[in-house]
Design an enzyme around this catalytic site. Sequence first.
Site, PDB file in Angstrom:
ATOM      1  N   ASP A   1       0.854  -1.199   0.000  1.00 33.80           N
ATOM      2  CA  ASP A   1       0.000   0.000   0.000  1.00 33.80           C
ATOM      3  C   ASP A   1       0.888   1.247   0.000  1.00 33.80           C
ATOM      4  O   ASP A   1       2.033   1.172  -0.448  1.00 33.80           O
ATOM      5  CB  ASP A   1      -0.971  -0.044   1.185  1.00 33.80           C
TER       6      ASP A   1
ATOM      7  N   HIS B   1       2.028   1.932  -3.263  1.00 36.42           N
ATOM      8  CA  HIS B   1       1.140   2.919  -3.878  1.00 36.42           C
ATOM      9  C   HIS B   1       1.727   4.324  -3.908  1.00 36.42           C
ATOM     10  O   HIS B   1       1.043   5.271  -4.246  1.00 36.42           O
ATOM     11  CB  HIS B   1      -0.218   2.917  -3.166  1.00 36.42           C
TER      12      HIS B   1
END
Length: 416
Positions: free
Chosen positions: A238, A261
């Site tokens: 993430d 991310h």
Amino acid sequence: MASNVCVFCATLLLSFFLFGVVVDGDINGTTRRDRSLESKVFDVHRYGAHGDGRHDDTKALAKAWAEACSSLQPAIVIIPKGRRYLTKHVTFSGPCRSSIMLMIEGTLMAPPQGSHWSKKTNRHWILFNGVIGLTVTGGGTVDGNGRLWWQKSCKTSSRFPCKQAPTALTFYSCKNLRLENLELMNSQQIHMSVEDCSHVKIVRLSITAPGTSPNTDGIHITRSRHVHVTDCTIKTGDDCISIEDRTQNLHVKNIVCGPGHGISIGSLGDHGSEAHVNNVTVDGVVLHGTTNGARIKTWQGGRGYAKNIVFQNMIMDMVWNPIVIDQNYCDSATPCKKQKSAVEVSNVLFKNIRGTSASKEAIKLSCSAGVPCHGIALENVKLTLKDVSGVAKSTCENAIWRKSGTVDPHPCTLSN
Ligand SMILES: *[C@@H]1O[C@H](CO)[C@@H](O)[C@H](O)[C@H]1NC(C)=O
Ligand SMILES: *[C@@H]1O[C@H](CO)[C@@H](O)[C@H](O)[C@H]1NC(C)=O
């Protein structure tokens, strides 16, 4: 003899620590007298720890912490090298009577998902609460053992209900906090979260989890002021660093991200909430194969602001969306309806950003009609496509921006 040597080393280390702090001016009240005080060492084995990776060492850790925390002298809690300490949910509370250092030389390991975790404990694995003058260091490892949590996440399969999973390390309401030289891995969810803290230094962390592991953000920062994050390598499933509401005076420098991310401010303003993010600098980041690079995301319907933000000296290596401002962020099962109010995004500089975009949309400024983005500047940006035919482009909506130097792909609307 060996343990004497260890006590000596630790004392020496603490003197460096105190000295360093004096130079930094971080902890006030550190007088000459403090520096000459001997620090006291609390080895978790003295409190019954096994360090065999099988016996539960939670109580021993809690006991060592409690004793150290009530020490009048600067305290060092030692978690020795070469061993694994199985630890369930634990809270290390402050304020302590003196400064305190947690030397993680070995490995702290969480039990896997299962009956060890209750509804009451499954938000935090290790929680530091209200500690002033805390250093966590030692070159060791904090292993969240997250595989079963990931397998049973609703993001892995819709067969599973969406449930809370623990954040590995939470620093709540801490002041004069230093985290240095540690390896965080395979967290159940977020690896570390800094909440309601001030004067924080995060240095030389290595954070690693598989690119497919859900919600395993590297460093999460919220409601905190005067935070420095320096020289970290973050590979997770993430956000590399997520910067949320009420972050002020944050400086991020020399970070390597990916997979993951990317670096995000937000999401801000969900459910009509008010957000305030001010004075964030992200300087010197290399991103490898991340979904985003430099991103600000806000929900429709929010209020407040995100302002005075700099993203500079960044290298994008096959990043899907290298530069993004998205005021129409919507991460919900049903589409988000159009709303007039928004978190105002202003004074954002993207400077010296180069490399490759993995999608054609290298620059995306998707702003709100009601509260357009303003004061957006692009300076010396060069993003090209790699292994994709066509040319990189930019898209924009309701964004007031200017450029200086070369900006490639060319901005889609220009003012100024
Ligand atoms: C430390 O800081 C507090 C709050 O800023 C202040 O009240 C206090 O006088 C300071 N102590 C020293 C020794 O400077
Ligand atoms: C912005 O934050 C930095 C730390 O990152 C700090 O040194 C600087 O003083 C802050 N600027 C303002 C105007 O508060």
